[in-house]
Motif scaffolding. Sequence first.
Motif, PDB file in Angstrom:
ATOM      1  N   VAL A 192      31.842  39.162 -14.706  1.00 54.09           N
ATOM      2  CA  VAL A 192      31.327  37.625 -16.200  1.00 54.09           C
ATOM      3  C   VAL A 192      31.488  36.411 -15.175  1.00 54.09           C
ATOM      4  CG1 VAL A 192      31.838  37.377 -18.275  1.00 54.09           C
ATOM      5  CG2 VAL A 192      31.998  39.882 -17.915  1.00 54.09           C
ATOM      6  N   PHE A 193      30.478  35.984 -15.405  1.00 56.47           N
ATOM      7  CA  PHE A 193      29.896  34.091 -14.919  1.00 56.47           C
ATOM      8  C   PHE A 193      30.383  33.416 -16.772  1.00 56.47           C
ATOM      9  CE2 PHE A 193      28.459  36.356 -11.031  1.00 56.47           C
ATOM     10  CZ  PHE A 193      28.657  35.389 -10.641  1.00 56.47           C
ATOM     11  N   PRO A 194      31.897  33.043 -16.530  1.00 58.41           N
ATOM     12  CA  PRO A 194      31.821  32.908 -17.887  1.00 58.41           C
ATOM     13  C   PRO A 194      30.841  31.086 -17.945  1.00 58.41           C
ATOM     14  CG  PRO A 194      33.428  33.105 -17.026  1.00 58.41           C
ATOM     15  CD  PRO A 194      32.314  33.056 -16.571  1.00 58.41           C
ATOM     16  N   ARG A 195      30.856  30.870 -18.775  1.00 56.66           N
ATOM     17  CA  ARG A 195      30.532  29.510 -19.984  1.00 56.66           C
ATOM     18  C   ARG A 195      31.262  27.794 -19.370  1.00 56.66           C
ATOM     19  NH1 ARG A 195      25.944  29.709 -23.475  1.00 56.66           N
ATOM     20  NH2 ARG A 195      23.984  29.848 -21.465  1.00 56.66           N
ATOM     21  N   LEU A 196      31.438  27.956 -18.491  1.00 60.90           N
ATOM     22  CA  LEU A 196      33.698  27.105 -18.661  1.00 60.90           C
ATOM     23  C   LEU A 196      32.973  25.864 -19.691  1.00 60.90           C
ATOM     24  CD1 LEU A 196      33.813  26.976 -15.097  1.00 60.90           C
ATOM     25  CD2 LEU A 196      35.078  28.116 -16.278  1.00 60.90           C
ATOM     26  N   ASP A 197      31.940  25.081 -20.265  1.00 63.12           N
ATOM     27  CA  ASP A 197      32.037  24.307 -21.273  1.00 63.12           C
ATOM     28  C   ASP A 197      32.985  24.901 -22.656  1.00 63.12           C
ATOM     29  OD1 ASP A 197      30.077  25.836 -21.842  1.00 63.12           O
ATOM     30  OD2 ASP A 197      28.603  23.804 -21.750  1.00 63.12           O
ATOM     31  N   ALA A 198      32.335  26.401 -22.598  1.00 60.13           N
ATOM     32  CA  ALA A 198      32.320  27.071 -24.006  1.00 60.13           C
ATOM     33  C   ALA A 198      34.263  27.572 -23.988  1.00 60.13           C
ATOM     34  CB  ALA A 198      31.928  27.691 -24.396  1.00 60.13           C
ATOM     35  N   CYS A 199      34.298  27.861 -22.624  1.00 61.40           N
ATOM     36  CA  CYS A 199      35.436  28.313 -22.396  1.00 61.40           C
ATOM     37  C   CYS A 199      36.269  27.029 -22.805  1.00 61.40           C
ATOM     38  CB  CYS A 199      35.917  28.860 -21.186  1.00 61.40           C
ATOM     39  SG  CYS A 199      34.372  30.607 -20.990  1.00 61.40           S
ATOM     40  N   ARG A 200      36.073  26.267 -22.140  1.00 64.95           N
ATOM     41  CA  ARG A 200      37.293  24.708 -22.266  1.00 64.95           C
ATOM     42  C   ARG A 200      37.774  24.400 -23.256  1.00 64.95           C
ATOM     43  NH1 ARG A 200      38.089  22.834 -17.731  1.00 64.95           N
ATOM     44  NH2 ARG A 200      36.704  22.946 -15.803  1.00 64.95           N
ATOM     45  N   GLY A 201      36.504  24.438 -24.177  1.00 65.20           N
ATOM     46  CA  GLY A 201      36.304  24.228 -25.929  1.00 65.20           C
ATOM     47  C   GLY A 201      37.384  24.438 -26.723  1.00 65.20           C
TER      48      GLY A 201
END
Length: 617
Positions: free
Chosen positions: A511-520
């Motif tokens: 899985v390549f996460p969407r880091l901006d959403a994960c940071r949120g």
Amino acid sequence: MIRYRDSRVGGCLSAVFERDADGVERLRSTEALLPYPERLTDRLEQFAREAPARTLAARRERGGDWRHIGYLEMLNRARAVGQALVDRGLSAERPVAILSGNDLEHLTLALGAMWAGIPYAPISTAYSLISQDFGRLRHILDTLTPGLVFASGPEYARAIDAVVDPAVELVLTEGRIRGRAHTPFDALAGTAPGTGVDDAHARVGPDTIVKFLFTSGSTRVPKGVVNTHRMLCANQQMLRQGMAFLADEAPVLVDWLPWNHTFGGNHNVGIVIYNGGSLYIDDGKPTAQGIGETLRNLREISPTVYFNVPKGFEEIVAAMRGDEQLRRSLLRRVRAFMFAGAGLAQPVWDELDRLAEATLGERIPMITGLGMTETAPTCTLALRAGEVRSGHIGLPCPGVEVKLVPTDGKNEIRFRGPNVMPGYWRLPEASAQAFDEEGFYRTGDAAKWLDPGDPRKGLLFDGRIAEDFKLSTGTFVSVGPLRARVIAAGAPCVQDVVITGIDRDEVGMLVFPRLDACRGLAGAGDDIDAAEVLRHPAVLAFFQALVDRMWRDGSGSASRIARALLMSDAPSIDRDELTDKGSINQRAVLRNRAELVERLHGDAAAGQDPVLLPRVE
């Protein structure tokens, strides 16, 4: 009762079906392809006469006011540039290579080359500005052997110094590159057109090469697709018959899609020129950082048809919720939306419908279809308002013949028609392999009937056959649909996934996460390391719930995700893991990260980096 804006469509609403004794199915539109011009530049010339002052293209100057170029002015500029290119003796053997992104000089150079019958090749800016080893750019220029290279300015210096032969003429819009001689673009545009360009233009015909578009390299290295005038004009006529509303008023586009791709460069720019429309070049991007410019433009310019990728629609929908000016401007006269490149998440689609109903009292029709670089691009369209869903590809365009060939448990969709390429540039073996014995282009894509009992409903995209694999049990895993399910279920925290499990007992995923959403989710700032963000309890809980859901909702071993690894490092364009348009190269990721795949399907402990998430029984 659900109401949709009345937008005239046709051409792809019904088809003739045949089934051969060997199980091959054939489809063609019940509507014939109408006549089309021999050259796309014939439309430029036509509208220079009929609407000389109408804006053909506009772009903000240094982020400020719009700079407009009308049809007559663009025709004059194209003839001037065409003369300059003829004077240099350029040809298919020594074409024009364009490194820059979308701008007015790029478009002028492209139309000048087109007018003079000299092929050009728009090349992904990522290969110059993001790549560190310039491997793909070097491969493309070696394939082309260009006689002239164009770039907008010195931001391309590193790439030019690394791969452009100093003997090749360099043209820059502005600035200079230390140690390199160059020609200002204004010198080309200031050339006086004469009999040379007129004679060259007279020799241009349907089979003249317009451009070389390089494939994104999602399965192999980029190949140069030969694009002729016949391909472009035939496909634009197909689109005009399918999206019949294009003929009702001159289309207005606000568009960022890159011209080195067939969607932006052939489909969208072609729609404008073929139908006498106006293109407002959008310098925004479908990212959290880049969407602001797109929103600014859409608040000011109301398009008549709007194209974007799913991520772009996601960002726009989020902004529309609290922005009445944006809603009213975007929706005021748009006849249809269309997305490409991936599936649009249903929650985003539903919210777009809700916002349109709240603003207008009606929904805007959404159009989908199937096209590719090798077919200029569109071959099928799904047009029935209220019936179209993500994954639908519809029925054949007028003039396109479709063949569904049983292949490895699926049906490969193949195309034949005047919009299909003659072959790949300087690759005779690959060109021969691209076509079957009847001259149908082998797409490598699979399709199936949306409803086998009602072919009128059209076809559904069924993934790429080359990506599919078998588990150790011999069960086939259909990667495309499974991957689309995961991405939709994992919104907004999943950027992309690679499905694993070749010859294994179970299916897994990287899985390549969407880091901006994960940071949120984690409440973490940009200064926090990506690996640490992914180990945050809230992020782990989100992805664990995703894995559990994909296991629970699967109908069998081939559709159940048993385990996952969260990738803290992004896919690499230099390692061929990522195409220039952001698509994952499944094969390259599996090859480059073989050790991680072993770990994923082994007995490694959870919670390390990358983070391992097993299913919950």
